[in-house]
Design a protein around this motif. Structure first.
Motif, short mmCIF file in Angstrom:
data_model
loop_
_atom_site.label_atom_id
_atom_site.label_comp_id
_atom_site.label_asym_id
_atom_site.label_seq_id
_atom_site.Cartn_x
_atom_site.Cartn_y
_atom_site.Cartn_z
N THR A 86 0.69 -0.91 -0.15
CA THR A 86 0.00 -0.04 0.26
C THR A 86 0.82 1.94 -0.31
O THR A 86 0.58 1.97 -0.97
N TYR A 87 1.80 1.28 0.89
CA TYR A 87 2.53 1.69 1.05
C TYR A 87 3.43 2.83 -0.62
O TYR A 87 3.40 3.64 -0.37
N GLY A 88 3.86 1.12 -1.26
CA GLY A 88 4.35 1.44 -2.74
C GLY A 88 3.97 2.25 -3.68
O GLY A 88 4.20 2.91 -4.36
N SER A 89 2.12 1.33 -3.10
CA SER A 89 1.25 2.30 -4.33
C SER A 89 1.05 3.69 -4.32
O SER A 89 0.96 4.76 -4.83
N ILE A 90 1.15 4.67 -3.09
CA ILE A 90 1.32 5.43 -2.81
C ILE A 90 2.43 6.68 -3.79
O ILE A 90 1.94 7.39 -4.25
N TRP A 91 3.56 5.59 -2.59
CA TRP A 91 4.64 6.40 -3.38
C TRP A 91 4.77 6.34 -5.19
O TRP A 91 5.28 7.28 -5.63
N THR A 92 4.22 5.09 -5.68
CA THR A 92 4.74 5.14 -7.37
C THR A 92 3.16 6.79 -8.00
O THR A 92 4.21 6.73 -8.69
N PHE A 93 2.12 6.29 -7.19
CA PHE A 93 1.46 7.34 -7.97
C PHE A 93 1.38 8.30 -8.35
O PHE A 93 1.13 9.15 -8.68
N LEU A 94 2.62 8.62 -6.36
CA LEU A 94 2.45 10.20 -6.77
C LEU A 94 3.41 10.60 -7.49
O LEU A 94 3.69 12.16 -8.56
N ILE A 95 4.61 9.61 -8.14
CA ILE A 95 5.59 10.22 -8.67
C ILE A 95 4.71 9.85 -10.37
O ILE A 95 4.92 10.56 -11.50
N ALA A 96 3.79 9.35 -10.55
CA ALA A 96 3.09 8.98 -11.89
C ALA A 96 2.36 10.30 -12.71
O ALA A 96 2.40 10.98 -13.11
N TYR A 97 1.95 11.33 -10.68
CA TYR A 97 1.03 12.15 -10.97
C TYR A 97 2.31 13.84 -11.79
O TYR A 97 2.12 14.60 -11.98
N LEU A 98 3.59 13.52 -10.62
CA LEU A 98 4.23 14.11 -10.75
C LEU A 98 4.95 14.19 -12.30
O LEU A 98 5.37 15.39 -12.57
N THR A 99 4.71 13.03 -13.29
CA THR A 99 5.92 12.86 -13.90
C THR A 99 4.62 12.14 -15.05
O THR A 99 5.39 10.68 -15.44
#
Length: 194
Positions: A86-99
């Motif tokens: 779950t932590y990895g999901s949040i982290w990953t999709f923040l990056i997906a939004y920023l880039t």
């Protein structure tokens, strides 16, 4: 010396620490890649975004501390699989939004992280984690509509979201079967030793 950092109080704890190290290594690699791409002008991340992403990276250290101190043994799942995914999901999709220009690569990286549940989660739990990831990606998709017009194709993103959901669903189903098979083998092995 480095080996002692990933040696837990028993073999199971050592395995959990090694799996954490693999995930943390992947996070670190991706973070360093973002820095390089930003410096080269291939993506646009503000210094504030990079500082934020670094703090998220350091947040993953809390899982190391829990495992290394044996506090994870208090939980029903000492591997903290769902929490880490779950932590990895949040982290990953923040990056997906920023880039947005790196979104396909980010999704590819996430599927690697998603495999970490293959030996631990049953199918319903795995599908739940996958559903959360798809929801996160859906939120990224919806957030694109609130941005100033950029060069992104809503139809292409919708297709990407659908394919992503199919891939995660397939991995979750197969991973759940692997978990069930593994548990059956352990059960039979214990029965044979009696």
């Amino acid at each position: 010396m480095l080996q002692s950092v990933f040696t837990g109080s028993d073999d199971n704890q050592s395995l959990r620490l090694r799996r954490w190290a693999m995930a943390a290594g992947l996070y670190t690699f991706f973070f360093l890649l973002l820095i390089i791409l930003t410096v080269q002008g291939l993506t646009r991340l503000s210094p504030g975004s990079l500082v934020f992403l670094a703090s998220v990276l350091f947040g993953s250290l809390s899982f190391y501390v829990l495992i290394r101190s044996d506090r994870n043994l208090r939980y029903r799942d000492p591997s903290l699989t769902v929490a880490q995914m779950t932590y990895g999901s949040i982290w990953t999709f923040l990056i997906a939004y920023l880039t947005p220009e790196l979104r396909p690569e980010v999704l590819m990286t996430y599927t690697i992280l998603f495999f970490f549940g293959a030996f631990r989660l049953n199918t319903p739990t795995y599908l739940g984690v996958g559903g959360f990831a798809v929801l996160c990606y859906g939120l990224v998709y919806m957030a694109e509509f609130s941005r100033p017009p950029v060069a992104w194709d809503p139809l292409r993103e919708a297709v990407r979201l659908g394919l992503f959901a199919c891939v995660l669903g397939t991995i979750a189903f197969l991973g759940g079967q692997i978990t069930a098979l593994r548990r059956e083998i352990i059960k039979q092995s214990k029965a044979l030793t009696l």
